[in-house]
Each structure stands twice: as structure tokens, then as C-alpha cells.
Design an enzyme around this catalytic site. Structure first.
Site, short mmCIF file in Angstrom:
data_model
loop_
_atom_site.label_atom_id
_atom_site.label_comp_id
_atom_site.label_asym_id
_atom_site.label_seq_id
_atom_site.Cartn_x
_atom_site.Cartn_y
_atom_site.Cartn_z
N GLU A 86 -81.80 27.18 -32.73
CA GLU A 86 -81.11 27.13 -31.44
C GLU A 86 -81.49 25.83 -30.74
OE1 GLU A 86 -82.67 27.03 -28.46
OE2 GLU A 86 -81.41 28.06 -27.00
N CYS A 118 -80.97 33.48 -31.98
CA CYS A 118 -82.10 33.87 -32.85
C CYS A 118 -81.64 34.42 -34.21
CB CYS A 118 -82.97 34.89 -32.14
SG CYS A 118 -83.44 34.36 -30.51
N HIS A 247 -86.33 41.53 -34.69
CA HIS A 247 -86.46 40.28 -33.93
C HIS A 247 -87.42 40.56 -32.76
CE1 HIS A 247 -85.89 36.83 -31.55
NE2 HIS A 247 -85.21 37.45 -30.61
N SER A 333 -78.69 36.40 -29.56
CA SER A 333 -77.92 36.64 -28.34
C SER A 333 -76.54 36.02 -28.45
CB SER A 333 -78.66 36.05 -27.15
OG SER A 333 -79.77 36.84 -26.84
N1 CAA Z 1 -99.20 46.59 -16.31
C1 CAA Z 1 -98.62 47.00 -17.47
N2 CAA Z 1 -97.26 46.93 -17.66
C2 CAA Z 1 -96.51 46.39 -16.67
C3 CAA Z 1 -97.07 45.94 -15.47
C4 CAA Z 1 -98.49 46.05 -15.30
N3 CAA Z 1 -99.10 45.64 -14.20
N4 CAA Z 1 -96.08 45.46 -14.70
C5 CAA Z 1 -94.92 45.61 -15.40
N5 CAA Z 1 -95.18 46.17 -16.58
C6 CAA Z 1 -94.24 46.48 -17.67
C7 CAA Z 1 -92.91 47.04 -17.20
O1 CAA Z 1 -92.99 48.44 -16.97
C8 CAA Z 1 -92.02 46.65 -18.36
O2 CAA Z 1 -92.22 47.55 -19.43
P1 CAA Z 1 -90.99 48.46 -19.96
O3 CAA Z 1 -89.91 47.51 -20.37
O4 CAA Z 1 -91.56 49.20 -21.12
O5 CAA Z 1 -90.57 49.30 -18.82
C9 CAA Z 1 -92.58 45.32 -18.81
O6 CAA Z 1 -93.89 45.24 -18.26
C10 CAA Z 1 -91.78 44.13 -18.30
O7 CAA Z 1 -91.63 44.27 -16.93
P2 CAA Z 1 -90.26 43.87 -16.20
O8 CAA Z 1 -89.10 44.45 -16.96
O9 CAA Z 1 -90.38 44.19 -14.78
O10 CAA Z 1 -90.31 42.29 -16.43
P3 CAA Z 1 -89.34 41.18 -15.89
O11 CAA Z 1 -88.25 41.75 -15.07
O12 CAA Z 1 -90.19 40.13 -15.29
O13 CAA Z 1 -88.66 40.55 -17.21
C11 CAA Z 1 -87.84 40.15 -19.37
C12 CAA Z 1 -88.89 40.89 -18.53
C13 CAA Z 1 -86.44 40.66 -19.00
C14 CAA Z 1 -88.09 40.42 -20.84
C15 CAA Z 1 -87.93 38.61 -19.07
O14 CAA Z 1 -89.18 38.13 -19.50
C16 CAA Z 1 -86.85 37.79 -19.72
O15 CAA Z 1 -85.78 37.60 -19.14
N6 CAA Z 1 -87.08 37.25 -20.96
C17 CAA Z 1 -86.10 36.44 -21.68
C18 CAA Z 1 -84.98 37.27 -22.30
C19 CAA Z 1 -85.45 38.12 -23.47
O16 CAA Z 1 -86.49 37.90 -24.06
N7 CAA Z 1 -84.63 39.11 -23.84
C20 CAA Z 1 -84.93 39.97 -24.99
C21 CAA Z 1 -83.68 40.52 -25.63
S1 CAA Z 1 -82.57 39.16 -26.08
C22 CAA Z 1 -83.30 38.50 -27.47
O17 CAA Z 1 -84.13 39.10 -28.06
C23 CAA Z 1 -82.89 37.14 -27.91
C24 CAA Z 1 -83.98 36.19 -27.54
O18 CAA Z 1 -84.91 35.94 -28.29
C25 CAA Z 1 -83.93 35.58 -26.24
#
Ligand code: CAA
Length: 421
Positions: A86, A118, A247, A333
Site C-alpha cells: 500500500e 492490506c 489480518h 480495506s
Molecule cells: N484498559 C483496557 N482496555 C481499554 C481501555 C483501558 N483503559 N480503554 C479502552 N480499552 C479497550 C476498548 O474497550 C476497546 O476494546 P474492544 O474493541 O474490545 O471494546 C479497545 O480498547 C479500543 O478502544 P476504542 O475502540 O475506544 O479505541 P479508539 O476509538 O481509540 O480506536 C481503532 C481504535 C478504531 C482501532 C483506531 O485505532 C483506528 O482507527 N485504527 C486504524 C484502523 C484499523 O486498524 N482498523 C482495523 C480494521 S481495517 C483493517 O484491518 C485494515 C488495516 O490494516 C487498516
């Protein structure tokens, strides 16, 4: 006429990552986030960070050189080279042709780059399988390389899900590691805006939570297609699979994917309140998925290579006797996905040390947050056609293959893959 039933599979594998990494706890502290969120919530302990002198070309070339060298494969045996990425370095010229030159491959080697977020390397792997099965290889091997730098930018939700690295795989008719089962592959495509990177941006845009839903729906779609392709879902049943690889943008995603895998196979959705089924899913996850996420948890998201890091972790640690069926799910994606399986070759365990990147990873240097931020900022302009040119000495890099700037609109490299630790 060639036989349509030729075996194809993975004959050699190697990884090359970056010289620097960041502790996720340091990133969390700097961002005012509870470290448990990154370490347990996302499942990441460390994150590889590329200096401006490490790009998709250098990582791909070093990983490939390592695979050929450790598995004693002559570059002249390679008849197809595909780089899935990518993070291309040019709108037109493929990363693969730089790699072809640096490895000294033959002029009649078919060479190209695949891009689908990916999913690019899985597209390359299945193309190589088809190339061999169709009888086009004439005894030659295919070199498939996944190479990417995952960047979302400073202070973004995606920041803790970055990483960088390359996995190289040689595919042949006499695989020493994993025989691919073409009857077990299924595909899925749907136009979604979950993650993308416009031509003008070094950083990915992501609709994070939506991307997780798209990923999970793609799993169900690809898995169902695989069952239709194989004519029966019996060999694909979780009971018949030794390890499941997904993945892995962050390791918690593999847990979510496995939950969906169980649900799709069972034909039911399982809520957290369903204690009996949750216990079953968790036990299966701990046995078939969790043990093989160690490399992903310390390298981070390497986009198209992430899935194959799990396979490497399995092959270096599981010491399988041979005959074990492994499942692989690739998600890109946008979106495209594939699910398929392979069977471990007898004596694959003999190559555990050839595959293991532990020594290379142990040599990485830990960045503090200031240095990490400097490095990300410097990378933004590293391929501009003007000085200051990236200099390996500025980033304390020793000997190795490095990118050293663009002059007269042509990328410049120094050093060699053989010298890169
Ligand atoms: N202690 C332990 N766990 C905690 C915590 C704490 N203090 N605070 C939050 N968590 C947990 C949450 O409960 C959540 O777990 P669950 O999903 O099991 O409920 C986890 O930590 C993440 O918390 P949030 O969802 O609140 O995190 P966020 O909103 O900041 O974003 C994300 C997470 C969406 C993955 C973000 O990092 C992101 O946008 N990443 C890029 C996109 C991505 O990776 N997408 C994956 C699918 S697409 C794909 O796979 C293709 C690719 O490679 C990009």
C-alpha cells in the site's frame, strides 16, 4: 499441456523490519492515555517505526535476500516477483522492479506490484499459486513480498496501530513449509470507504470502528465462498484446523475475527452474555489464535504482511510434525478479502531457525517520544526532490541498504541487502 493439479506452496519465508521501535506504554503516556488501552485494549506492546532511510524497497529487498539466502535458493530460480504494498514509492514505477534489480533476478522474471490495501500480498500469493498450478512456471519459483509502512500521523486514533516491515515468501512446486489447498480458497469484494489514502497524503484516513465492521463482514463473505468452492465445509471446520491466522492491524482484531469465525461456522451470533458459547470461543482463541500473535504485538501493523507474520510465528514456535491444516484470512480495506487454508509439510519444523526473526528484532533501538516525533516529521519530506537528503548517519543506522534521497527525480539507494543486520 501442463497439469492443472500441480501442488504449490510456501517454500521459504523471512522478515525484515525497522531499526527503531517505540514502546506502546511511552506513546500512551505521551498522549495522556491509559497504557492498558494500547497494551490490553488493542493488544500491542511495541511498534516498529521506519526512519526516513528505510522504505518499502529497502525492507522488501532485505527480507527477500534473507529468504533466498537462508533457504539456499538461487536468484536465477525466481520466475515471478510480486510485491504487495500500500506504500508504493512511485505512482507508476513498481517497488518490485527496484527489488528485481537489487536481488539480481533474471530478465525473464515476470515482475509487478499489487495494491489493495492490506490484501496486496495475498493477491500475489494466490496469483503465484495459480501460475504454478497452470503449468506456467516451468520449474521456476515465485517470490512474493509484502512490504509496508503503516502511518496514520501523530495524535490520531490510528497512531497506536502503526508499524512497518516486510515479509518475503518463496512459492514453489516443492514447498518445504506449507502446501496451499486451492480448493479451500474463497474471495470477497465490496466498495466501502473504511480506510483509504488519497494520492496527496502520506497518512491513511480511516473510519476506524466502521473498518472493523467491514473487516468482520468480509470474513463471513470470504469464508462462505471458500465453503462453496470446496463443495463442503467439512475440511474448513475449526475442529479440523490447527491454527487460525487473520489480518492483524492490532492483535485484539484477531480476537474479534475469531469470534466472527466461530459465529459464521455455527450460523449464530454469540453475545457476551452467552457464557457457555463465550467460554467455547475463548478456549478456541487461546488454543488456535493467541499463541501466534507474538510477532504482531511487537512489530505493529505491517498492513499486507501482517497475516504472514502470524504464520511465521507459528512455524518458528509450534514445531509441527506435518499434516496440520492452517487457515489464513486476508483483509484489505476498501475492500477485498480472501480466506484459504494450507497444510504443513512434513519436516517444516526443521526450518524454524531459518524463519525466526528474533535476533533481528532484538537489535532494534528503542526511541523516546521526541525522537519518534522528529522521525515521523522528517519522513514527510524524505522523498522530495531536493535537499536535505535523508542520511543514515542522522538516524544512527549502521551498515545496510538505505534510501538516501531523490535527485533529478530519481530515488537513490546506498549499501546492500547482504550487509543489513
Ligand atoms: N484498559 C483496557 N482496555 C481499554 C481501555 C483501558 N483503559 N480503554 C479502552 N480499552 C479497550 C476498548 O474497550 C476497546 O476494546 P474492544 O474493541 O474490545 O471494546 C479497545 O480498547 C479500543 O478502544 P476504542 O475502540 O475506544 O479505541 P479508539 O476509538 O481509540 O480506536 C481503532 C481504535 C478504531 C482501532 C483506531 O485505532 C483506528 O482507527 N485504527 C486504524 C484502523 C484499523 O486498524 N482498523 C482495523 C480494521 S481495517 C483493517 O484491518 C485494515 C488495516 O490494516 C487498516
Amino acid at each position: 499441456m501442463g497439469s492443472a493439479s500441480r501442488v504449490a506452496g510456501i517454500d521459504a519465508m523471512a522478515f525484515h523490519g525497522t531499526h527503531c521501535y517505540l514502546e506502546m506504554a511511552d506513546l500512551a503516556t505521551a498522549r495522556g492515555v491509559d497504557p492498558d488501552k494500547y497494551i490490553h485494549g488493542l493488544g500491542q506492546r511495541q511498534m516498529a517505526v521506519a526512519t526516513p532511510c528505510e522504505d518499502t524497497v529497502t525492507m522488501a529487498t532485505v527480507a527477500a535476500h534473507r529468504a533466498l539466502d537462508r533457504f539456499d535458493i538461487d536468484p536465477g530460480e525466481i520466475g515471478t516477483l510480486i510485491v504487495g504494498t500500500e506504500t508504493g514509492v512511485d505512482h507508476s514505477k513498481p517497488v518490485a522492479v527496484y527489488v528485481h534489480d537489487m536481488l539480481g533476478l533474471a530478465p525473464n522474471c515476470r515482475t509487478f506490484e499489487t495494491k489493495h490495501a492490506c490484501y496486496g500480498a495475498m493477491a500475489g500469493l494466490t496469483s503465484a499459486m495459480d501460475w504454478i498450478s497452470a503449468g506456467r512456471a516451468r520449474g521456476r519459483k515465485a517470490l512474493i513480498i509484502a512490504s509496508d509502512i503503516a502511518r496514520y500521523g501523530l495524535n490520531t486514533p490510528g497512531e497506536p496501530t502503526q508499524g512497518a516491515g516486510a515479509v518475503a515468501m518463496v512459492v514453489s512446486e516443492r514447498p518445504r513449509l506449507l502446501e496451499l489447498d486451492p480448493t479451500s480458497f474463497g474471495d470477497y469484494t465490496r466498495q466501502v470507504m473504511d480506510f483509504w489514502r488519497p494520492l496527496y497524503s502520506k497518512y491513511a484516513f480511516a473510519d476506524g470502528h466502521y473498518s472493523i465492521d467491514c473487516y468482520l463482514d468480509a470474513f463471513s463473505g470470504a469464508w462462505r465462498d471458500a465453503c462453496e468452492n470446496s463443495g463442503t465445509w467439512e475440511p474448513l471446520r475449526l475442529d479440523n484446523i490447527d491454527a487460525c491466522f487473520y489480518h492483524v492491524p492490532f492483535t485484539k482484531m484477531a480476537r474479534k475475527a475469531h469470534h466472527r469465525h466461530c459465529e459464521t461456522e455455527w450460523g449464530i451470533s454469540v453475545a457476551k452474555e452467552n457464557e457457555a458459547k463465550m467460554t467455547e470461543i475463548n478456549a478456541s482463541y487461546e488454543r488456535q489464535v493467541a499463541p501466534w500473535l507474538e510477532l504482531n504485538s511487537i512489530v505493529g501493523n505491517i498492513y499486507t504482511g501482517s497475516l504472514f507474520l502470524c504464520l511465521m510465528d507459528y512455524l518458528r514456535k509450534a514445531h509441527p510434525a506435518g499434516g496440520q491444516r492452517l487457515s489464513m484470512f486476508s483483509y484489505g480495506s476498501g475492500c477485498g478479502a480472501a480466506f484459504g487454508t494450507g497444510v504443513v509439510v512434513a519436516n517444516a519444523a526443521r526450518y524454524a531457525d531459518h524463519i525466526d526473526p528474533a535476533t533481528h528484532l532484538a537489535q532494534r533501538r528503542r526511541l523516546d517520544i521526541d525522537r519518534y516525533e522528529q522521525l515521523i516529521t522528517a519522513s514527510e519530506t524524505a522523498d522530495h526532490n531536493e535537499a536535505p537528503y535523508p542520511d543514515p548517519a542522522d538516524w544512527d543506522l549502521g551498515q545496510g541498504l538505505y534510501y538516501v534521497g531523490t535527485r533529478d527525480h530519481i530515488r537513490q539507494y546506498t549499501g546492500s541487502a547482504a550487509d543489513t543486520p
